[in-house]
Design a protein around this motif. Structure first.
Motif, PDB file in Angstrom:
ATOM      1  N   HIS A 113      61.977  58.671-116.072  1.00 45.35           N
ATOM      2  CA  HIS A 113      63.284  57.661-115.002  1.00 45.35           C
ATOM      3  C   HIS A 113      64.100  59.242-114.687  1.00 45.35           C
ATOM      4  O   HIS A 113      64.090  59.167-113.451  1.00 45.35           O
ATOM      5  CB  HIS A 113      63.763  57.001-115.986  1.00 45.35           C
ATOM      6  N   LYS A 134      52.549  53.811-107.795  1.00 48.42           N
ATOM      7  CA  LYS A 134      53.035  53.428-109.084  1.00 48.42           C
ATOM      8  C   LYS A 134      53.446  54.882-109.835  1.00 48.42           C
ATOM      9  O   LYS A 134      53.360  55.651-109.639  1.00 48.42           O
ATOM     10  CB  LYS A 134      51.703  53.012-109.977  1.00 48.42           C
ATOM     11  N   LYS A 135      54.170  54.469-110.406  1.00 45.16           N
ATOM     12  CA  LYS A 135      54.874  55.546-111.302  1.00 45.16           C
ATOM     13  C   LYS A 135      53.577  56.281-112.299  1.00 45.16           C
ATOM     14  O   LYS A 135      53.400  57.527-112.689  1.00 45.16           O
ATOM     15  CB  LYS A 135      55.941  55.177-112.048  1.00 45.16           C
ATOM     16  N   VAL A 140      49.326  49.821-111.216  1.00 40.61           N
ATOM     17  CA  VAL A 140      50.321  48.424-112.592  1.00 40.61           C
ATOM     18  C   VAL A 140      50.464  48.579-112.707  1.00 40.61           C
ATOM     19  O   VAL A 140      52.209  48.062-112.549  1.00 40.61           O
ATOM     20  CB  VAL A 140      49.392  48.632-113.770  1.00 40.61           C
ATOM     21  N   TYR A 141      51.802  50.081-113.382  1.00 37.16           N
ATOM     22  CA  TYR A 141      53.085  50.138-113.375  1.00 37.16           C
ATOM     23  C   TYR A 141      53.548  51.731-112.630  1.00 37.16           C
ATOM     24  O   TYR A 141      52.580  52.519-112.681  1.00 37.16           O
ATOM     25  CB  TYR A 141      53.182  50.110-114.758  1.00 37.16           C
TER      26      TYR A 141
END
Length: 141
Positions: A113, A134-135, A140-141
């Protein structure tokens, strides 16, 4: 000590603690997943032309890489670490090993982050890049 340095120290302490407590080699499929995680990390390193920075701080002349594994996820090195260490936890599954891995996950999510905030400030195209990747986990994420 800077926030980024603390996050890196915690990260490496937890990786070594998991490795020492759990071991790094297991059965054939655990070893295969560990090798896949290593290959993902190497793919990311090669894509970055070996300009690896373990700190989330932006270096002078740092480039934004969007090819290779970065075409699918923004933090393939973090995924590689989490994948390998999760397999190691499977070697010696216990409350302690799961707790160590959970702490590593939390540390890497905080670091991720913080790094994303710095990248957004530094690279004008980063926000656009985040729209189609995605991260951490592809799709998914």
């Amino acid at each position: 000590m800077k926030k980024s340095h603390i996050l890196v120290v915690v990260q490496f302490v937890l990786i070594f603690a998991i490795a020492l407590y759990c071991g790094v080699w297991g059965n054939w499929w655990q070893n295969l997943v560990t090798i896949i995680a290593f290959c993902l990390a190497m793919w990311a390193i090669i894509t970055m032309h070996f300009a690896v920075n373990i700190s989330p701080e932006i270096r002078q002349k740092q480039q934004l890489f969007t090819g290779g594994p970065y075409k699918f996820i923004r933090h393939p090195m973090y995924l590689a670490v989490l994948l390998a260490t999760a397999v190691w936890v499977g070697n010696n599954f216990s409350y302690i090993s799961v707790g160590l891995w959970a702490l590593l996950l939390i540390d890497l999510l905080i670091k991720l982050h913080y790094e994303e905030l710095l990248l957004t400030k530094h690279f004008a195209d980063y926000k656009k890049y985040t729209k189609h990747t995605k991260k951490l986990v592809p799709f998914v994420y």
